[in-house]
Design a protein around this motif. Sequence first.
Motif, PDB file in Angstrom:
ATOM      1  N   GLN A  43       1.049  -1.214   0.191  1.00  0.00           N
ATOM      2  CA  GLN A  43      -0.047  -0.119   0.186  1.00  0.00           C
ATOM      3  C   GLN A  43       0.927   0.767   0.007  1.00  0.00           C
ATOM      4  O   GLN A  43       1.184   2.241  -0.532  1.00  0.00           O
ATOM      5  CB  GLN A  43      -1.136   0.021   1.194  1.00  0.00           C
ATOM      6  N   ALA A  44       1.929   0.847   1.145  1.00  0.00           N
ATOM      7  CA  ALA A  44       2.617   2.298   0.810  1.00  0.00           C
ATOM      8  C   ALA A  44       3.563   2.735  -0.636  1.00  0.00           C
ATOM      9  O   ALA A  44       3.661   3.973  -1.023  1.00  0.00           O
ATOM     10  CB  ALA A  44       4.021   2.218   1.592  1.00  0.00           C
ATOM     11  N   LYS A  45       4.031   1.259  -0.882  1.00  0.00           N
ATOM     12  CA  LYS A  45       4.207   0.984  -2.060  1.00  0.00           C
ATOM     13  C   LYS A  45       3.447   2.796  -3.646  1.00  0.00           C
ATOM     14  O   LYS A  45       4.140   3.152  -4.090  1.00  0.00           O
ATOM     15  CB  LYS A  45       5.002   0.472  -3.062  1.00  0.00           C
ATOM     16  N   LYS A  46       2.321   1.392  -3.675  1.00  0.00           N
ATOM     17  CA  LYS A  46       0.863   2.216  -4.157  1.00  0.00           C
ATOM     18  C   LYS A  46       1.383   3.567  -4.075  1.00  0.00           C
ATOM     19  O   LYS A  46       0.946   4.419  -5.048  1.00  0.00           O
ATOM     20  CB  LYS A  46      -0.112   1.664  -4.192  1.00  0.00           C
ATOM     21  N   MET A  47       1.392   4.476  -3.470  1.00  0.00           N
ATOM     22  CA  MET A  47       1.274   6.076  -2.634  1.00  0.00           C
ATOM     23  C   MET A  47       2.843   6.263  -3.178  1.00  0.00           C
ATOM     24  O   MET A  47       2.764   7.814  -2.610  1.00  0.00           O
ATOM     25  CB  MET A  47       0.610   5.708  -0.956  1.00  0.00           C
ATOM     26  N   GLY A  48       3.913   5.806  -3.121  1.00  0.00           N
ATOM     27  CA  GLY A  48       5.343   6.397  -2.871  1.00  0.00           C
ATOM     28  C   GLY A  48       5.889   6.909  -1.731  1.00  0.00           C
ATOM     29  O   GLY A  48       6.535   7.934  -1.480  1.00  0.00           O
ATOM     30  N   GLU A  62       5.666   7.007   6.259  1.00  0.00           N
ATOM     31  CA  GLU A  62       6.899   8.496   6.296  1.00  0.00           C
ATOM     32  C   GLU A  62       5.988   9.897   5.449  1.00  0.00           C
ATOM     33  O   GLU A  62       6.260   9.364   4.177  1.00  0.00           O
ATOM     34  CB  GLU A  62       7.528   7.983   6.372  1.00  0.00           C
ATOM     35  N   VAL A  63       5.227  10.543   5.651  1.00  0.00           N
ATOM     36  CA  VAL A  63       4.786  11.536   5.873  1.00  0.00           C
ATOM     37  C   VAL A  63       5.545  12.951   5.667  1.00  0.00           C
ATOM     38  O   VAL A  63       5.453  13.547   4.006  1.00  0.00           O
ATOM     39  CB  VAL A  63       2.840  11.458   6.480  1.00  0.00           C
ATOM     40  N   LYS A  64       6.346  12.963   5.275  1.00  0.00           N
ATOM     41  CA  LYS A  64       7.051  14.117   5.951  1.00  0.00           C
ATOM     42  C   LYS A  64       8.966  13.137   6.006  1.00  0.00           C
ATOM     43  O   LYS A  64       8.658  12.702   7.443  1.00  0.00           O
ATOM     44  CB  LYS A  64       6.882  15.483   6.763  1.00  0.00           C
ATOM     45  N   PRO A  65       9.977  13.901   6.112  1.00  0.00           N
ATOM     46  CA  PRO A  65      11.231  13.463   6.431  1.00  0.00           C
ATOM     47  C   PRO A  65      10.849  13.435   8.099  1.00  0.00           C
ATOM     48  O   PRO A  65      10.867  14.345   8.169  1.00  0.00           O
ATOM     49  CB  PRO A  65      12.066  14.231   5.840  1.00  0.00           C
ATOM     50  N   GLY A  66      11.352  11.774   8.067  1.00  0.00           N
ATOM     51  CA  GLY A  66      10.651  12.238   9.980  1.00  0.00           C
ATOM     52  C   GLY A  66       9.473  11.606  10.898  1.00  0.00           C
ATOM     53  O   GLY A  66       9.882  12.296  11.746  1.00  0.00           O
ATOM     54  N   ALA A  69       2.840   8.474  10.693  1.00  0.00           N
ATOM     55  CA  ALA A  69       1.830   8.304  10.591  1.00  0.00           C
ATOM     56  C   ALA A  69       0.932   7.134  10.245  1.00  0.00           C
ATOM     57  O   ALA A  69       1.685   6.451   9.370  1.00  0.00           O
ATOM     58  CB  ALA A  69       1.235   9.664   9.833  1.00  0.00           C
ATOM     59  N   PRO A  70      -0.003   6.660  11.002  1.00  0.00           N
ATOM     60  CA  PRO A  70      -0.453   5.571  10.624  1.00  0.00           C
ATOM     61  C   PRO A  70      -1.010   5.443   9.272  1.00  0.00           C
ATOM     62  O   PRO A  70      -2.074   6.489   9.119  1.00  0.00           O
ATOM     63  CB  PRO A  70      -1.929   5.659  11.579  1.00  0.00           C
ATOM     64  N   LEU A  71      -0.294   4.468   8.503  1.00  0.00           N
ATOM     65  CA  LEU A  71      -1.794   4.104   7.314  1.00  0.00           C
ATOM     66  C   LEU A  71      -3.060   4.583   6.847  1.00  0.00           C
ATOM     67  O   LEU A  71      -3.887   4.941   5.802  1.00  0.00           O
ATOM     68  CB  LEU A  71      -0.847   3.212   6.829  1.00  0.00           C
ATOM     69  N   LYS A  72      -3.720   3.713   8.163  1.00  0.00           N
ATOM     70  CA  LYS A  72      -5.649   3.900   8.063  1.00  0.00           C
ATOM     71  C   LYS A  72      -5.956   5.707   8.124  1.00  0.00           C
ATOM     72  O   LYS A  72      -6.732   5.850   7.866  1.00  0.00           O
ATOM     73  CB  LYS A  72      -5.458   3.302   9.306  1.00  0.00           C
ATOM     74  N   ASN A  73      -5.133   6.212   8.347  1.00  0.00           N
ATOM     75  CA  ASN A  73      -5.405   7.905   7.933  1.00  0.00           C
ATOM     76  C   ASN A  73      -4.968   8.702   7.042  1.00  0.00           C
ATOM     77  O   ASN A  73      -5.874  10.125   6.277  1.00  0.00           O
ATOM     78  CB  ASN A  73      -4.678   8.559   8.802  1.00  0.00           C
ATOM     79  N   TYR A  74      -4.466   7.751   6.278  1.00  0.00           N
ATOM     80  CA  TYR A  74      -4.525   8.213   4.948  1.00  0.00           C
ATOM     81  C   TYR A  74      -4.965   7.240   3.427  1.00  0.00           C
ATOM     82  O   TYR A  74      -5.380   6.198   4.083  1.00  0.00           O
ATOM     83  CB  TYR A  74      -3.089   8.499   3.936  1.00  0.00           C
ATOM     84  N   ARG A  75      -4.993   7.701   2.520  1.00  0.00           N
ATOM     85  CA  ARG A  75      -5.607   6.884   1.360  1.00  0.00           C
ATOM     86  C   ARG A  75      -4.903   6.856  -0.065  1.00  0.00           C
ATOM     87  O   ARG A  75      -4.158   8.391  -0.553  1.00  0.00           O
ATOM     88  CB  ARG A  75      -6.825   6.605   0.989  1.00  0.00           C
ATOM     89  N   ALA A  76      -4.660   6.211  -0.983  1.00  0.00           N
ATOM     90  CA  ALA A  76      -3.670   6.506  -2.004  1.00  0.00           C
ATOM     91  C   ALA A  76      -5.019   6.941  -3.499  1.00  0.00           C
ATOM     92  O   ALA A  76      -6.191   6.606  -3.419  1.00  0.00           O
ATOM     93  CB  ALA A  76      -3.215   5.572  -3.068  1.00  0.00           C
ATOM     94  N   ILE A  77      -4.732   8.104  -3.831  1.00  0.00           N
ATOM     95  CA  ILE A  77      -5.445   8.639  -4.588  1.00  0.00           C
ATOM     96  C   ILE A  77      -5.088   8.976  -6.052  1.00  0.00           C
ATOM     97  O   ILE A  77      -3.876   8.525  -6.446  1.00  0.00           O
ATOM     98  CB  ILE A  77      -5.837  10.729  -4.693  1.00  0.00           C
TER      99      ILE A  77
END
Length: 77
Positions: A43-48, A62-66, A69-77
């Motif tokens: 899933q993270a690879k899909k989001m890059g 990793e949403v920003k360097p360092g 956040a939990p992946l469940k809070n984000y989704r791939a668009i």
Amino acid sequence: MNKYFFMREEVAIVAAVAAVLVTTVIATTVFVGYVSSISCEKQAKKMGVNSDWELLQGCMIEVKPGKWAPLKNYRAI
């Protein structure tokens, strides 16, 4: 025959059953963790983004360097 002979045998059986149960629980936890880790990476690879999976935290990205956040809070668009 010693009157405690059967007690030792029963204790050995209970110990063996307990060992099998503990081994089963540990093996199941490891397997579920392995499968979850692979899913997290995909899933993270899909989001890059970079990902990290831990048993207690789950899938983190990793949403920003360092900053993680939990992946469940984000989704791939």
